[in-house]
Design a protein around this motif. Sequence first.
Motif, PDB file in Angstrom:
ATOM      1  N   ASN A 238      16.554   4.320 -25.242  1.00 53.46           N
ATOM      2  CA  ASN A 238      16.478   5.267 -26.187  1.00 53.46           C
ATOM      3  C   ASN A 238      15.015   5.701 -26.185  1.00 53.46           C
ATOM      4  N   LYS A 239      13.951   4.658 -25.628  1.00 51.47           N
ATOM      5  CA  LYS A 239      12.600   5.067 -25.982  1.00 51.47           C
ATOM      6  C   LYS A 239      12.106   4.792 -27.492  1.00 51.47           C
ATOM      7  N   ILE A 240      12.995   4.309 -28.304  1.00 50.17           N
ATOM      8  CA  ILE A 240      12.586   3.825 -29.578  1.00 50.17           C
ATOM      9  C   ILE A 240      11.595   3.112 -29.645  1.00 50.17           C
ATOM     10  N   VAL A 241      11.494   2.080 -28.830  1.00 49.76           N
ATOM     11  CA  VAL A 241      10.604   1.006 -28.633  1.00 49.76           C
ATOM     12  C   VAL A 241      10.639   0.785 -27.164  1.00 49.76           C
ATOM     13  N   ASP A 242       9.064   0.537 -26.827  1.00 47.30           N
ATOM     14  CA  ASP A 242       8.621   0.126 -25.631  1.00 47.30           C
ATOM     15  C   ASP A 242       8.023  -1.562 -25.675  1.00 47.30           C
ATOM     16  N   VAL A 243       8.739  -2.481 -25.125  1.00 49.28           N
ATOM     17  CA  VAL A 243       8.258  -3.828 -25.444  1.00 49.28           C
ATOM     18  C   VAL A 243       7.895  -4.235 -23.940  1.00 49.28           C
ATOM     19  N   GLU A 244       6.744  -4.746 -23.793  1.00 47.46           N
ATOM     20  CA  GLU A 244       6.061  -5.557 -22.794  1.00 47.46           C
ATOM     21  C   GLU A 244       5.702  -6.884 -22.911  1.00 47.46           C
ATOM     22  N   VAL A 245       5.939  -8.037 -22.103  1.00 43.95           N
ATOM     23  CA  VAL A 245       5.683  -9.210 -22.240  1.00 43.95           C
ATOM     24  C   VAL A 245       4.599  -9.729 -21.346  1.00 43.95           C
ATOM     25  N   HIS A 246       3.756 -10.482 -21.695  1.00 41.61           N
ATOM     26  CA  HIS A 246       2.466 -10.626 -20.917  1.00 41.61           C
ATOM     27  C   HIS A 246       2.322 -12.319 -20.765  1.00 41.61           C
ATOM     28  N   ASP A 247       2.254 -12.679 -19.912  1.00 36.98           N
ATOM     29  CA  ASP A 247       1.790 -14.291 -19.553  1.00 36.98           C
ATOM     30  C   ASP A 247       0.431 -14.494 -19.740  1.00 36.98           C
ATOM     31  N   LEU A 248       0.186 -15.330 -20.718  1.00 38.73           N
ATOM     32  CA  LEU A 248      -1.270 -15.699 -20.996  1.00 38.73           C
ATOM     33  C   LEU A 248      -2.291 -15.991 -20.006  1.00 38.73           C
ATOM     34  N   ARG A 249      -1.350 -16.711 -19.066  1.00 35.37           N
ATOM     35  CA  ARG A 249      -1.867 -17.719 -17.939  1.00 35.37           C
ATOM     36  C   ARG A 249      -2.587 -16.638 -16.849  1.00 35.37           C
ATOM     37  N   SER A 250      -1.833 -15.764 -16.928  1.00 34.60           N
ATOM     38  CA  SER A 250      -2.285 -14.387 -15.986  1.00 34.60           C
ATOM     39  C   SER A 250      -3.741 -14.143 -15.978  1.00 34.60           C
ATOM     40  N   VAL A 251      -4.343 -14.608 -17.196  1.00 33.80           N
ATOM     41  CA  VAL A 251      -5.898 -14.069 -17.168  1.00 33.80           C
ATOM     42  C   VAL A 251      -6.897 -15.348 -17.135  1.00 33.80           C
ATOM     43  N   THR A 252      -6.185 -16.564 -16.940  1.00 35.58           N
ATOM     44  CA  THR A 252      -6.887 -17.650 -16.807  1.00 35.58           C
ATOM     45  C   THR A 252      -7.742 -17.586 -15.636  1.00 35.58           C
ATOM     46  N   THR A 253      -8.900 -18.344 -15.380  1.00 36.34           N
ATOM     47  CA  THR A 253      -9.892 -18.289 -14.280  1.00 36.34           C
ATOM     48  C   THR A 253      -9.926 -19.483 -13.367  1.00 36.34           C
ATOM     49  N   ASP A 254      -9.306 -20.758 -14.125  1.00 35.79           N
ATOM     50  CA  ASP A 254      -9.465 -21.838 -13.390  1.00 35.79           C
ATOM     51  C   ASP A 254      -8.147 -22.352 -12.648  1.00 35.79           C
ATOM     52  N   VAL A 255      -8.343 -23.132 -11.498  1.00 40.03           N
ATOM     53  CA  VAL A 255      -7.052 -23.436 -10.806  1.00 40.03           C
ATOM     54  C   VAL A 255      -5.845 -24.061 -11.569  1.00 40.03           C
ATOM     55  N   HIS A 256      -6.147 -24.721 -12.611  1.00 39.19           N
ATOM     56  CA  HIS A 256      -5.132 -25.307 -13.513  1.00 39.19           C
ATOM     57  C   HIS A 256      -4.527 -24.277 -14.620  1.00 39.19           C
ATOM     58  N   LYS A 257      -5.273 -23.162 -14.363  1.00 38.55           N
ATOM     59  CA  LYS A 257      -4.641 -22.081 -15.222  1.00 38.55           C
ATOM     60  C   LYS A 257      -4.391 -22.544 -16.937  1.00 38.55           C
ATOM     61  N   SER A 258      -5.589 -23.433 -17.387  1.00 37.37           N
ATOM     62  CA  SER A 258      -5.305 -24.042 -18.483  1.00 37.37           C
ATOM     63  C   SER A 258      -5.634 -22.920 -19.895  1.00 37.37           C
ATOM     64  N   VAL A 259      -4.869 -23.218 -20.920  1.00 39.25           N
ATOM     65  CA  VAL A 259      -5.066 -22.196 -22.018  1.00 39.25           C
ATOM     66  C   VAL A 259      -5.264 -23.263 -23.281  1.00 39.25           C
ATOM     67  N   ASP A 260      -5.461 -24.426 -23.175  1.00 46.63           N
ATOM     68  CA  ASP A 260      -5.877 -25.583 -24.461  1.00 46.63           C
ATOM     69  C   ASP A 260      -6.589 -26.667 -24.069  1.00 46.63           C
ATOM     70  N   ASP A 261      -6.928 -27.111 -25.131  1.00 41.65           N
ATOM     71  CA  ASP A 261      -8.045 -28.262 -25.162  1.00 41.65           C
ATOM     72  C   ASP A 261      -8.014 -29.148 -26.488  1.00 41.65           C
TER      73      ASP A 261
END
Length: 226
Positions: free
Chosen positions: A27-50
């Motif tokens: 009904n266009k009351i809400v527009d929800v989009e889900v994004h994978d944080l790993r999609s913006v990683t730059t290393d081969v392991h797609k790491s997001v933590d340390d």
Amino acid sequence: MKIDIVSIFPSYFDPLELSLLGKAAQNKIVDVEVHDLRSVTTDVHKSVDDTPYGGGAGMVMTPEPWGAMLDSLMGDDSWLIVPSPAGVRFSQSLAHEFSAAAHLVFACGRYEGIDQRVMDHYGERHRVLEVSLGDYVLNGGEVAALAMIEATVRLIPGFMGNPESLVEESHESGLLEYPSYTKPRSWRGLEVPEVLLSGNHEAIRRWREDQSRERTSRVRPDLLGD
Ligand code: ADE
């Protein structure tokens, strides 16, 4: 309303397609989009933590992927919501505030949380809220974000078929809701309270108010402030 959700487990949000929330999207009351944080990683392991500076158990989510993702999502009227057991307690009044916002971005952290500088950085320009679902620890923010989104979206004008049903529910008046009954009048020897069959609207209103107070003082005396 626009809702963006960032997570390393996007499929947690598949249930948003179901039931009433799916209808709100149609009904266009809400527009929800889900994004994978790993999609913006730059290393081969797609790491997001340390490992945490200062030592200690667990891993902390690094600021770089969050910065890259949030720079692309946050606009002038965006609020950043970070589910965290260390945040302010979520409530019906916060759900009302969220439901009036134009754009909510949920940043779901895992492990021991997100590097504090992410919240500090976006807090310079945006409303940033770390929000807890309750006094217990989940594995990450995903389940908390789902709960907050459901509580928020059902308050957006036009979402509920019958908006009056929102008025009397638990937590709207500061009290828990009174018990409800439907047919049959008698079930396994248990009867519907006589007053509800009386047709006396004033008596029914008073009975429901008494039941709300009695239930609240029995199970949630903290809500009465005594
Ligand atoms: N992440 C982990 N535990 C949480 C909680 N209780 N509320 C919100 N986010 C969380």
